[in-house]
Design an enzyme around this catalytic site. Sequence first.
Site, PDB file in Angstrom:
ATOM      1  N   HIS A 180       0.920  -1.186   0.467  1.00  0.00           N
ATOM      2  CA  HIS A 180       0.023  -0.223  -0.075  1.00  0.00           C
ATOM      3  C   HIS A 180       0.843   1.169   0.337  1.00  0.00           C
ATOM      4  O   HIS A 180       0.643   2.170   0.821  1.00  0.00           O
ATOM      5  CB  HIS A 180      -0.986   0.244   1.079  1.00  0.00           C
ATOM      6  CG  HIS A 180      -1.915  -1.295   0.977  1.00  0.00           C
ATOM      7  ND1 HIS A 180      -3.157  -1.217   1.912  1.00  0.00           N
ATOM      8  CD2 HIS A 180      -2.609  -2.257   0.861  1.00  0.00           C
ATOM      9  CE1 HIS A 180      -3.719  -1.882   1.579  1.00  0.00           C
ATOM     10  NE2 HIS A 180      -3.040  -2.718   1.048  1.00  0.00           N
ATOM     11  N   GLU A 273     -14.046   2.814  -4.195  1.00  0.00           N
ATOM     12  CA  GLU A 273     -14.223   3.395  -4.605  1.00  0.00           C
ATOM     13  C   GLU A 273     -13.039   4.827  -4.965  1.00  0.00           C
ATOM     14  O   GLU A 273     -12.099   4.944  -5.515  1.00  0.00           O
ATOM     15  CB  GLU A 273     -14.632   4.246  -3.540  1.00  0.00           C
ATOM     16  CG  GLU A 273     -13.769   4.569  -2.064  1.00  0.00           C
ATOM     17  CD  GLU A 273     -13.921   4.666  -0.751  1.00  0.00           C
ATOM     18  OE1 GLU A 273     -14.623   3.881  -0.082  1.00  0.00           O
ATOM     19  OE2 GLU A 273     -13.431   5.912  -0.747  1.00  0.00           O
TER      20      GLU A 273
END
Length: 404
Positions: A180, A273
């Site tokens: 990440h 999203e």
Amino acid sequence: MTLPYTTPSKNTLSPSGGQPGSQKLRSLLVAAVLPLLAWQAQAQAQATQRFPSEKGEIVVTELLTGLDHPWSIAFLPDDAGALITEKSGDLRLWKNDAGLSEPISGVPDVYARSQGGLLDVVLAPDFAQNRRVYLSYAEKGDDGKAGTAVGYGVLSADGRKLENFTVIFRQTPKLSNGAHFGSRLVFDRQGYLFIALGENNQRSTSQDLDKLQGKLVRLHPDGRVPDDNPFVGNAQARPEIWSYGHRNQQGAALNPSTGKLWTHEHGARGGDEINIPEAGKNYGWPLATHGVDYSGSAIPEAKGAHVDGTEQPIHYWKVSPAISGMAFYDARRYPAWQQSLFIGALKDKALIRLELDGDKVVHEERLLGPLNDRIRDVRVGPDGYVYVLTDASRGRLLKIGLKE
């Protein structure tokens, strides 16, 4: 193809009166050349593929293969080619007529582990004057953990060197064991540099304003903090922060209709999203999410999909495609693609086309599924074609258009 032929003389005739020697040579040449021509025709057929779509037949042309997990592409002006990053740490220059360069020197050392490596590449808005190239990459810290860093160098006139590389941003503290990092780089119309970051798989840090994990950062091109950033003057917050509560952002682009920055991020198991981040606002992770953990259990910190004090995404996927790369289509070449947003999908191995009505997503189409490629980056080229990079040990650069 015309093969050489000469009129036979008596000296070329065989004793038995058979074929002239030149005709034998011709037969040998034909036997050798025909398989080569057939191979070339087959290679050309494989390089260009056609698929149906809602807006007409799509033509996909393979321009390049053999890239080592390519991550990002940036087109140079004046048809001078494109820069491509490989996650393992190389920056290369590709030209359609000259192919792929050797690795460009002057690139910083990268933490090439798991999701880490050399990541995004963008040109300075005034590249024509200063030839600055910006890179984001995973950087190792003293304790073995890593974080995202950003810097720039000057591309030499021959495209072989990145000179005087200068680091302008470091994600602190360094918390990643390989996961990440984000990250995407975007300059807005005012010349500010936005850096979309991941939270290093340390969920709670996205809500910690004293850390740079899970944040969207806004800087001047030289790394200085703008005076009007939302947390300037807040002793408990990092002044670089523009917005927070993000998970792992791997897509960012300016909407050409509004000039606003859009970003997207990976959820865990569900909850990918798209957001339009505004100054100082909280986009929820991990308190608010439309997904669950990879195990299928609820995210421990989550309080639901809608949480007071956090912003809702403008679009989300209940089942994660694992999105990466993002490009608005505003070129004149294909009017049928106007008001479309293209996004790559890693897990679902597709190019996603979203139709927009203002800031609303009104329709979704999946493209390139038959190719079975993980799509890492998506860009609209200066020629109006859509270009994608595929994430593989022999990654490809593909050019995509509609049949004209």
